[in-house]
Enzyme design. Structure first.
Site, PDB file in Angstrom:
ATOM      1  N   ARG A 121     -61.353 -13.729 -12.291  1.00 57.96           N
ATOM      2  CA  ARG A 121     -60.694 -14.911 -12.713  1.00 57.96           C
ATOM      3  C   ARG A 121     -61.027 -16.037 -11.837  1.00 57.96           C
ATOM      4  O   ARG A 121     -61.054 -17.253 -11.981  1.00 57.96           O
ATOM      5  CB  ARG A 121     -59.029 -14.527 -12.612  1.00 57.96           C
ATOM      6  CG  ARG A 121     -58.439 -15.942 -13.214  1.00 57.96           C
ATOM      7  CD  ARG A 121     -56.904 -15.714 -13.447  1.00 57.96           C
ATOM      8  NE  ARG A 121     -56.525 -15.039 -14.760  1.00 57.96           N
ATOM      9  CZ  ARG A 121     -56.456 -15.565 -15.815  1.00 57.96           C
ATOM     10  NH1 ARG A 121     -56.613 -17.226 -15.814  1.00 57.96           N
ATOM     11  NH2 ARG A 121     -56.137 -15.262 -17.005  1.00 57.96           N
ATOM     12  N   GLU A 141     -46.315  -5.898 -10.217  1.00 57.64           N
ATOM     13  CA  GLU A 141     -46.850  -5.563 -11.194  1.00 57.64           C
ATOM     14  C   GLU A 141     -47.855  -4.251 -11.193  1.00 57.64           C
ATOM     15  O   GLU A 141     -47.462  -3.545 -12.065  1.00 57.64           O
ATOM     16  CB  GLU A 141     -48.097  -6.646 -11.502  1.00 57.64           C
ATOM     17  CG  GLU A 141     -49.098  -6.183 -12.493  1.00 57.64           C
ATOM     18  CD  GLU A 141     -50.216  -7.379 -13.245  1.00 57.64           C
ATOM     19  OE1 GLU A 141     -49.892  -8.651 -12.659  1.00 57.64           O
ATOM     20  OE2 GLU A 141     -51.120  -7.210 -13.732  1.00 57.64           O
ATOM     21  N   GLU A 178     -48.121 -19.620 -14.398  1.00 61.34           N
ATOM     22  CA  GLU A 178     -49.225 -19.681 -13.292  1.00 61.34           C
ATOM     23  C   GLU A 178     -49.973 -20.974 -12.855  1.00 61.34           C
ATOM     24  O   GLU A 178     -50.001 -21.507 -11.987  1.00 61.34           O
ATOM     25  CB  GLU A 178     -50.161 -18.569 -13.353  1.00 61.34           C
ATOM     26  CG  GLU A 178     -49.673 -17.206 -13.535  1.00 61.34           C
ATOM     27  CD  GLU A 178     -50.726 -16.087 -13.745  1.00 61.34           C
ATOM     28  OE1 GLU A 178     -51.287 -15.414 -12.779  1.00 61.34           O
ATOM     29  OE2 GLU A 178     -51.268 -16.200 -14.914  1.00 61.34           O
TER      30      GLU A 178
END
Ligand code: FAD
Ligand code: FES
Ligand code: FES
Length: 1355
Positions: A906, A828, A1287
């Protein structure tokens, strides 16, 4: 001129060039075509030759160390003396080109192709959904193919053995086994008749429910009727010319000379001995599985190589009166076959040693290695963790050594190994053979191997034990306890053995041996490999297993001995894997829906067939440009230092070197980073981690560039590094901001609580281990343009950062991504630095430059999942209801921010997992350390937050003595509840998932059975856990929640679809085609996706956060709706016409047949300061229940059963979604139970390849795996009522971790220990064993922390 697959190869050109003086011609065949290589380079591997010279890029490079199987090919040879054809799967990355004389090589391209005809092994893996990113697929195809060539009707067990050397990071293995099961004896369709083991409907497992209850429920993801039949008689034939060449060639005396190395292949024993006499320093090479590693990874250069592989005496097997003599070049596979035959025919008492060897061979590497590795190679490597040497030593095997003047026989005893990797052999001597003796009637032998992973792993401790009794008694006449992993050599515990000679085999002897072993088998607390307490405990525990085994055997012979209690019997059982079975359940599309509407159907991944044939093109498969150069990185060896000088003088003069690239060569900005520009493209004066990129060498070839990079000398002034989270806490080394998420009144909550509990947990990081490492190819064009082919999840980010470094506008940089061989978040942001360096070099030289990182470089440089440390205080009522939670998370962020703040956010968003806690506060600290920057990894902080939540939840249940499942259920959210960040949970399905999981797993019955089992077994314990997950879907950075698409319809009706997402195996392109097909109302076969590129869809978000189907799907829908509307009048006008008719009519009517689409997720925007605004668009929910069995003596565990129930809404593609669930689950299984990154106290990563870092293998799948996609779960937030799936399921693998913890609790209860205890993740064998405190662990207390420097530290 010769042709290979229709293309003229460089080999042919080479054959016309001058041959190296003194070199012979190397003659071999590849896929039926003859190759005559006049300049065979002794340093070249078969893999490089295939990929670079023959352009056969189907065979992949995953590790270069024999540990992943991506490079598997089949070698076939005609054996003249038996007149037999031998076929072997081997690792092309370790096979020296020069070893291939008169060999037929078959690669994945040679057995079938999409255009020509698929081989059944290619077709079945694809159609069974066993290929996601596809990078492992050719290797797996070739392992299966080689198996079938040797045995057209294999058993499942044969197949599992064949796959021991293959890894896949995407699929979770289940679909591969299911697909290939159809080629095994046990497989194939039952035709509805039913079989003992179930029926096709459940893929070989007994049905869970009567079918009539589930009219719209489907459980088969593929249709075996679609498979072409397998006909072994249709296989490619062995080249007849090769057979006659082999028959005609008596002696195979050959010489190949390269620039640095000469390869001498003696044709006879005499010649071998003479050559060894002339070249005492020459390296003998047989399988090259050890030497190949030394050369590649330890910088060894052996100027003379002697290759005696085909000398008859070294391959001979002779049965004598005393045992079986094996020539030193006998491969381990061959030795295994001979010993199995002997065991089947000889009286059992004679074969105790053979059985011990076979037991070690069962877990020795993978098939590809065993097929070439020689027994002599294992002995002569003299590795302290050799698995065979302990058996040979315990059995007193005899070795025949030889030189030109004669031979001598030595016993393999404690004098044979003279030091680390040293033996008594003189330089001129060679090992001729080994004699493995028959055992005596009163002799018993056992062998043990304990490694982190069962399959294909190196040992932590390996042992063999032999005891001989005075016949008819239990009086010890001889005892040999041989251990590997406890000293620089394989050792005999002689003192201990001598102490008990003449003693009776009983409890007293056991105690004596254990306390003596604890004294004799000591290790320095700083010993390489670490795990000191564990290794010491193992020496005792393994002896205890041997003790019990021998007691049983003595008793079986009628000798009067202590009886082994029935509760101890399971400690003596030898592990035999059970063939896994599985069930997949999903909601079928309603009857009557058009077959052309593929949404909701288990459509095969669109590239799967190409991936299975090797035709799919990955970045490094792009053909070489004519003037292309190769780049290798120069990286820091210090974690924190000032660079004093860089000396390139030696490297500069090396062959092939073209130039160096350092910070000064960057025309634009050297500052880079995905969010903050807080790192350098190339280090400037200072390095902040080992692996920090300092510069690069550009050379003609990869090998030349890599050699030159190693020759660059850098002087440093070392600065104090911060390596661990604890060091960062102590020095307050944090990045800002420190995030806080708070709701309710914490103080009041703790006051209200009946109990308050505090605890800590550390969760280790994880390496992405995408099978395809980072790779970039930069091609300069005109006007400052740069075209990049990159394996990245972030085409736009690569574009902008490359433009920034080159100092050009973004419109000059095009980034193209065809597909990736896996990403998982690792591609990423961290890919951008390599791409930038490559682009800078290409800009400097104005030539195309390529770089594919070696596995060890990739692991060293690119970071991984953040290790987390959690400290918590939790307040709860007597009922188990949690009323207050205060948690602090510390992440090991590394040397730059990268995406770490979002990762931490997160974690905070998931700190309560799925539980409603009224009063809660979470702090998130980002520890600035001198490790490579950690980054995104599937789950993105969510798993870390939830893991620590489940740790306190387990503690709460344990401290109350209540079943964990009840306490979890009590605290579970309900519809309408709101999260700590004030998001209301609507369309809530977690309770349904929970109930279905309880029912499908038969939780209650299982729990009762486990309790019974645990009561009956002292040394093996079973455990059970059911764990929920709730995963928020959206990028937490709001602006990223947007996507674009571009759709062209051509006049022939074909559709070219482009969108902003990248394909990394997750099936995104397939799903997008499904979406477009439905919206346009056209068959999916008319829609094509070529690639992702920044010049078609701009400003794309990374393909991440599980949201790509939602975002890009909606953008594709938008574009297709526009086009569908434009076509509508033509449909209406000509309702009976075809799609092509409407398109043509619209075209002639001058209608624009191209449209772009756009989507942004509505109503998002959370603010930490006010704790308001929506953080997520919606949630994906799931629950898993797992059962495990642990071996309390070794810490090994078995994954017995897992049931997953996952809400993915209305699945766009159940095959892909189940693939994601299983793949994520297995990756989580690695995270929570297996994968361990070891760092030295100075911040050096010690685990840099599949040899040292173990991801789950085929054998780690739960024996019984049920995956059910929740039915009737409508949902209105994403495309066609589907939900994100990439995920969310990963965390469900923590059910295995908590089942292990449950089992450990049962073991601790045997020692009278109860209540909460800390178990860090992963639950490795070491942690499990150490937590099962007992009489053996007490004898091996750990050294006092702080009194020594450990080999590795918990970062
Ligand atoms: C992926 C992988 C997994 C592995 N797993 C295991 C494992 O589970 N357990 C384990 O114990 N090992 C393991 N190994 C190590 C290795 O495979 C074995 O040691 C193997 O037996 C070496 O045999 P070889 O023929 O390939 O040796 P080579 O690499 O060809 O040679 C090894 C050494 O032996 C010397 N040698 C070989 N033959 C002779 C001879 N006749 N006379 C004198 N010297 C000789 C060579 O000079 C060299 O120093 C593994 C290796 C790899 C790459
Ligand atoms: S590349 Fe050969 S085994 Fe990994
Ligand atoms: S499909 Fe196996 S590694 Fe990706």
């Amino acid at each position: 001129m010769r042709e290979v697959n229709g293309t003229q190869t460089q080999t042919q050109t080479q054959t016309q060039t001058q041959t190296q003086p003194g070199s012979d011609e190397l003659v071999f065949f590849v896929n039926g075509k003859k190759i005559v290589e006049k300049n065979a380079d002794p340093e070249m591997t078969l893999l490089t030759y295939l990929r670079r010279k023959l352009r056969l890029t189907g065979t992949k490079l995953g590790c270069a160390e024999g540990g992943c199987g991506a490079c598997t090919v089949m070698l076939s040879r005609y054996q003249t003396h038996t007149q037999q054809l031998l076929h072997h799967a081997v690792n092309a990355c370790l096979a020296p080109l020069c070893s291939l004389h008169l060999v037929a090589v078959t690669t994945v391209e040679g057995i079938g192709s999409v255009a020509r005809k698929l081989h059944p092994v290619q077709e079945r893996i694809a159609k069974a959904h066993g290929s996601q990113c596809g990078f492992c697929t050719p290797g797996i195809v070739m392992s299966m193919y080689a198996l079938l060539r040797n045995n057209p009707t294999p058993k499942m067990a044969d197949m599992e053995e064949a796959f021991q050397g293959n890894l896949c990071r995407c699929t979770g293995y289940r679909p591969i086994l299911e697909g290939y099961k159809t080629l095994t004896v046990e497989g194939g369709c039952c035709g509805g008749r039913g079989r003992d083991n179930g029926c096709c409907r459940t893929n070989g497992n007994a049905p869970e429910k009567p079918p009539e209850e589930d009219a719209d429920e489907a459980s088969s993801l593929f249709n075996t009727a679609d498979f072409a039949p397998f006909d072994p008689t249709q296989e490619v034939i062995f080249p007849p010319e090769l057979m006659s060449l082999t028959k005609g060639q008596r002696s195979q005396s050959l010489r190949f000379h390269g620039d640095r190395v000469a390869w001498l292949q003696p044709g006879s024993l005499d010649e071998f001995l003479r050559l060894k006499w002339e070249h005492p320093d020459a390296r003998v090479v047989v399988g090259n599985t050890e030497v190949g590693i030394e050369v590649k990874f330890k910088n060894m250069l052996y100027p003379v190589i002697l290759a005696p592989t085909f000398i008859p005496e070294l391959n001979a097997v002779t049965h004598t009166d005393d045992g079986v003599v094996f020539g030193a070049a006998c491969t381990l596979s061959h030795m295994g076959a001979v010993l199995r035959e002997a065991v089947a025919t000889l009286p059992p008492h004679q074969t105790e040693v053979f059985l011990a060897v076979l037991e070690q061979l069962r877990w020795f590497a993978g098939q590809q290695i065993r097929n070439v590795a020689a027994v002599g190679g294992n002995i002569m490597t003299a590795s302290p963790i050799s698995d065979l040497n302990p058996v040979f030593m315990a059995a007193g095997c005899k070795l025949t050594l030889m030189d030109k003047d004669g031979s001598r026989v030595v016993e393999m005893d404690d004098k044979f190994f003279t030091g680390y990797r040293k033996t008594v052999l003189r330089p001129q001597e060679i090992l001729l053979s080994i004699e493995i003796p028959y055992s005596k009637k009163s002799q018993f032998v056992s062998a043990f191997k304990q490694s982190p992973r069962r399959e294909d792993d190196i040992s932590i401790v390996t042992a063999a034990m032999s005891v001989t009794f005075t016949p008819g008694t239990n009086v010890v006449e001889d005892l040999r306890l041989s251990y590997g992993g406890m000293a620089p050599t394989t050792v005999l515990a002689k003192k201990t053995a001598n102490k008990v000679l003449g003693r009776r085999w009983g409890e007293e002897l056991l105690q004596e041996v254990c306390s003596s072993l604890a004294e004799e088998m000591t290790l320095s607390p700083s010993v390489p490999g670490g795990m000191v307490t564990y290794r010491r405990t193992l020496t005792l525990s393994l002896f205890y297993k041997f003790y019990l085994t021998v007691l049983q055997k003595l008793s079986g012979q009628g000798v009067n001995v202590d009886e082994v209690g029935s509760d101890c019997l399971s400690a003596t059982e030898i592990y035999h894997p059970e063939t896994p079975t599985s069930v997949q359940i999903y909601q079928a599309v309603p009857e009557g829906r058009s077959q052309d509407d593929v949404v909701g159907r288990p459509m095969m991944h669109l590239s799967a067939l190409k991936q299975a044939t090797g035709e799919a093109i990955y970045c490094d498969d792009v053909p070489l440009y004519e003037n292309e150069l190769y780049l290798a990185l120069i990286t820091s060896s210090k974690a924190h230092a000032r660079i004093l000088s860089i000396d390139t003088a030696a490297a500069r003069t090396m062959p092939g070197v073209v130039c160096f690239v350092f910070a000064d060569d960057i025309p634009g900005s050297n500052a880079t980073g995905p969010v903050e520009y807080d790192e350098t493209v190339l280090a400037d004066h200072q390095v902040t981690c080992v692996g920090h990129i300092i510069g690069a060498v550009v050379a003609d070839t990869q090998l030349q560039a890599q050699r030159a990079a190693k020759a660059v000398r850098i002087q440093y002034e070392e600065l104090q590094p911060v390596v661990t989270i604890q060091e960062a806490i102590a020095t307050k080394s944090f990045y800002q901001p420190i995030r806080t998420l708070q709701r309710g009144d914490l103080e009041a909550g703790f006051k209200q609580a009946d109990h308050i509990l505090e605890g800590e947990m550390h969760m280790g990081g994880q390496e992405h281990f995408y099978l395809e490492t980072n790779v970039s190819l930069a091609v300069p064009r005109e006007d400052g343009e740069m075209e990049l082919f990159v394996s990245t999840q972030s085409a736009s980010k690569t574009q902008s950062l490359v433009a920034k470094a080159l100092g050009v506008p973004a419109n000059r940089v095009v980034v193209r991504v065809k597909r990736m061989g896996g990403g998982f978040g690792g591609k990423e942001s961290r890919t951008t630095i390599l791409s930038t360096v490559v682009a800078v070099a290409a800009n400097k030289l104005k030539r195309p430059i390529r770089c594919m990182l070696d596995r060890d470089e990739d692991m060293l440089i690119t970071g991984g999942r953040h290790p987390f440390f959690g400290k918590y205080k939790v307040g709860f009522l007597n009922s188990g209801k949690v009323v207050a939670l205060d948690v602090s998370f510390y992440s090991n962020t590394g040397n730059s921010m990268d995406l770490s703040l979002s990762v931490m956010e997160r974690a905070l968003f998931h700190m309560e997992n799925s539980y409603n806690v009224a009063n809660v506060r979470g702090h998130g600290f980002l520890c600035r350390t001198n490790l490579p920057s950690n980054t995104a990894f599937r789950g993105f902080g969510g798993p870390q937050g939830m893991m620590i939540a489940e740790s306190w939840m387990t503690d709460v249940a344990q401290s109350l003595g209540r079943p964990a499942e009840e306490v979890r259920r009590l605290n579970l959210y309900m519809e309408g509840d709101s999260t700590p960040y004030n998001q209301v949970l609507d369309q809530f399905t977690l309770d349904r998932c929970w109930d279905e999981c309880l029912a499908r797993s038969e939780y209650e019955q299982r729990r009762a059975a486990i309790e019974l089992y645990n009561r009956k077994n002292r040394w093996t314990k079973r455990g059970l856990a059911i764990i929920p997950t709730k995963f928020g879907i959206s990028f937490t950075a709001v602006f990223l929640n947007q996507a674009g698409a571009l759709v062209h319809i051509y006049t022939d009706g074909s559709v070219l679809l482009t969108h902003g997402g990248t394909e990394m195996g997750q099936g995104l392109h397939t799903k997008m085609v499904q979406v477009a097909s439905r919206v346009l109302g056209v068959s999916s076969s008319k829609i094509h996706i070529t690639e992702t590129s920044t010049n078609t869809v701009p400003n794309t978000s990374p393909t991440a956060a599980s949201a790509s189907s939602d975002l890009n799907g909606a953008a594709v829908q938008n574009a297709c709706q526009i086009l569908a509307e434009r076509l509508e009048p033509y449909r209406n006008k000509n309702p009976k016409g075809s799609w092509e008719d409407w398109v043509k009519a619209a075209y002639f009517d001058r209608v624009n047949l191209s449209a772009n689409g756009f989507y942004k997720t509505p109503d998002l925007g959370y603010d930490f300061d006010s704790n308001s605004g929506r953080a997520f668009n919606y949630y994906s929910y799931g629950v898993a229940c797992s059962e495990v069995e642990i071996d309390c003596l070794t810490g090994a565990h078995k994954n017995l059963s897992t049931t997953v129930v996952m809400d993915v809404g209305h699945s766009l593609n159940p095959a892909i979604d189940i693939g994601q669930v299983e793949g994520a689950f297995m990756q989580g299984l690695g995270l929570f139970t297996l994968e361990e990154l070891h760092y030295s106290p100075k911040g050096v990563l010690l685990t840099r390849g599949p040899g040292a870092y173990k991801i789950p293998a085929f054998g780690d799948i739960p024996t019984k795996l049920t995956v059910s996609l929740l039915r009737d779960a409508p949902h209105d937030k994403a495309i066609f009522a589907s939900k994100a799936v990439g995920e969310p399921p990963l965390f469900l693998a923590s059910s295995v971790f908590f089942a292990i913890k449950d089992a450990i609790s049962a073991a601790r209860a045997e020692s009278g220990i109860s209540g909460p205890f800390r178990l860090d993740s992963p639950a490795s064998a070491e942690r499990i064993r150490n937590a099962c405190s007992d009489r053996f662990t007490k004898l091996c207390p750990p050294a006092e922390p702080g009194t020594f420097t450990p080999w590795s530290v918990q970062v």
